[in-house]
Design an enzyme around this catalytic site. Sequence first.
Site, PDB file in Angstrom:
ATOM      1  N   GLY A  50       0.946  -0.875  -0.010  1.00  0.00           N
ATOM      2  CA  GLY A  50      -0.175  -0.140   0.298  1.00  0.00           C
ATOM      3  C   GLY A  50       1.198   1.243   0.194  1.00  0.00           C
ATOM      4  O   GLY A  50       2.218   0.803   0.454  1.00  0.00           O
ATOM      5  N   GLY A  51       0.458   2.650  -0.223  1.00  0.00           N
ATOM      6  CA  GLY A  51       0.881   2.996  -0.276  1.00  0.00           C
ATOM      7  C   GLY A  51       1.626   4.570  -1.667  1.00  0.00           C
ATOM      8  O   GLY A  51       1.483   3.746  -2.561  1.00  0.00           O
ATOM      9  N   LEU A  53       4.961   6.909  -3.342  1.00  0.00           N
ATOM     10  CA  LEU A  53       6.348   5.892  -4.662  1.00  0.00           C
ATOM     11  C   LEU A  53       7.443   6.121  -2.389  1.00  0.00           C
ATOM     12  O   LEU A  53       6.455   7.567  -2.002  1.00  0.00           O
ATOM     13  CB  LEU A  53       6.600   6.556  -4.964  1.00  0.00           C
ATOM     14  CG  LEU A  53       6.671   7.417  -6.306  1.00  0.00           C
ATOM     15  CD1 LEU A  53       6.643   8.077  -7.018  1.00  0.00           C
ATOM     16  CD2 LEU A  53       7.436   6.188  -6.969  1.00  0.00           C
ATOM     17  N   THR A  54       8.150   6.412  -2.008  1.00  0.00           N
ATOM     18  CA  THR A  54       9.508   6.456  -1.167  1.00  0.00           C
ATOM     19  C   THR A  54      10.668   6.035  -2.417  1.00  0.00           C
ATOM     20  O   THR A  54      10.498   5.898  -2.928  1.00  0.00           O
ATOM     21  CB  THR A  54       9.195   5.409   0.046  1.00  0.00           C
ATOM     22  OG1 THR A  54       9.802   6.109   0.991  1.00  0.00           O
ATOM     23  CG2 THR A  54       8.823   3.990   0.141  1.00  0.00           C
ATOM     24  N   GLY A 137       6.846  -3.065   5.267  1.00  0.00           N
ATOM     25  CA  GLY A 137       6.706  -2.885   6.651  1.00  0.00           C
ATOM     26  C   GLY A 137       7.189  -1.547   6.530  1.00  0.00           C
ATOM     27  O   GLY A 137       6.273  -0.360   6.331  1.00  0.00           O
ATOM     28  N   ALA A 139      10.859   1.417   7.245  1.00  0.00           N
ATOM     29  CA  ALA A 139      11.576   2.101   6.373  1.00  0.00           C
ATOM     30  C   ALA A 139      12.405   3.144   7.523  1.00  0.00           C
ATOM     31  O   ALA A 139      11.608   3.910   7.497  1.00  0.00           O
ATOM     32  CB  ALA A 139      12.368   2.233   4.939  1.00  0.00           C
ATOM     33  N   CYS A 155       5.513   9.396  -0.567  1.00  0.00           N
ATOM     34  CA  CYS A 155       4.877   8.788  -0.425  1.00  0.00           C
ATOM     35  C   CYS A 155       3.904  10.238  -0.406  1.00  0.00           C
ATOM     36  O   CYS A 155       2.471  10.779   0.322  1.00  0.00           O
ATOM     37  CB  CYS A 155       5.019   9.273   1.728  1.00  0.00           C
ATOM     38  SG  CYS A 155       5.900   7.688   1.899  1.00  0.00           S
TER      39      CYS A 155
END
Length: 220
Positions: A50-51, A53-54, A137, A139, A155
Amino acid sequence: MESRAALIATGSASELVWLLEHPPLYTAGTSTNPAHLLRARFPVHESGRGGQLTYHGPGQRVAYVMLDLRRRGPDIRRFVASLEEWIIRTIAAFNVRAERREDRIGVWVRRPEKGAGCEDKIAAIGIRVKQWVTLHGMALNVNPDLSHFSGIVPCGVSEVRYGVTSFCDLGIPISMAEVDMILRREFEPLFGQTSDQIVGSTENASPPSLSMRSVSVPSR
């Protein structure tokens, strides 16, 4: 990671947490807005979590958490809150106050020296749940090159008063080994006792990790 999670779901393998570092890359979650990739400085990987770009890279502790929520209570919101608490307690051990926000994903540090209302993200969270087994999970930024975040809108948070930070950026020089020790210490009160396990492969589609240490978590 996918294959391990499938084995956990059938009871054929124990729960597992991988602690690792990635080479520089961007990962795209299922809610990613393509416009948020400003400049593809590094490879972009579709992660399935889920979410949005990071960034992941050296100096950042990534934890892939594979737990069976059927054994722990099938409550995804509670699991995410526990991940946040794990990070907050770990950061507090180094005399930094970090906080969760209802309107923004991740764990944040207030930066009043930058201006009124300024906050920086020190840890990102992105998960997936398959057959009630968690994947992906968090970071935690220990000492990454923060300029690498400039190629994306991290994000999806674009307001100027919200940035990214790390322990190093906050003036706290700590080693990854120190972070790992506290991560493990703070994990156990929330999720259960751990034991060491040697893992030869990360079993996922990301480039090879720089660190292969892991923690095996007995079910409870």
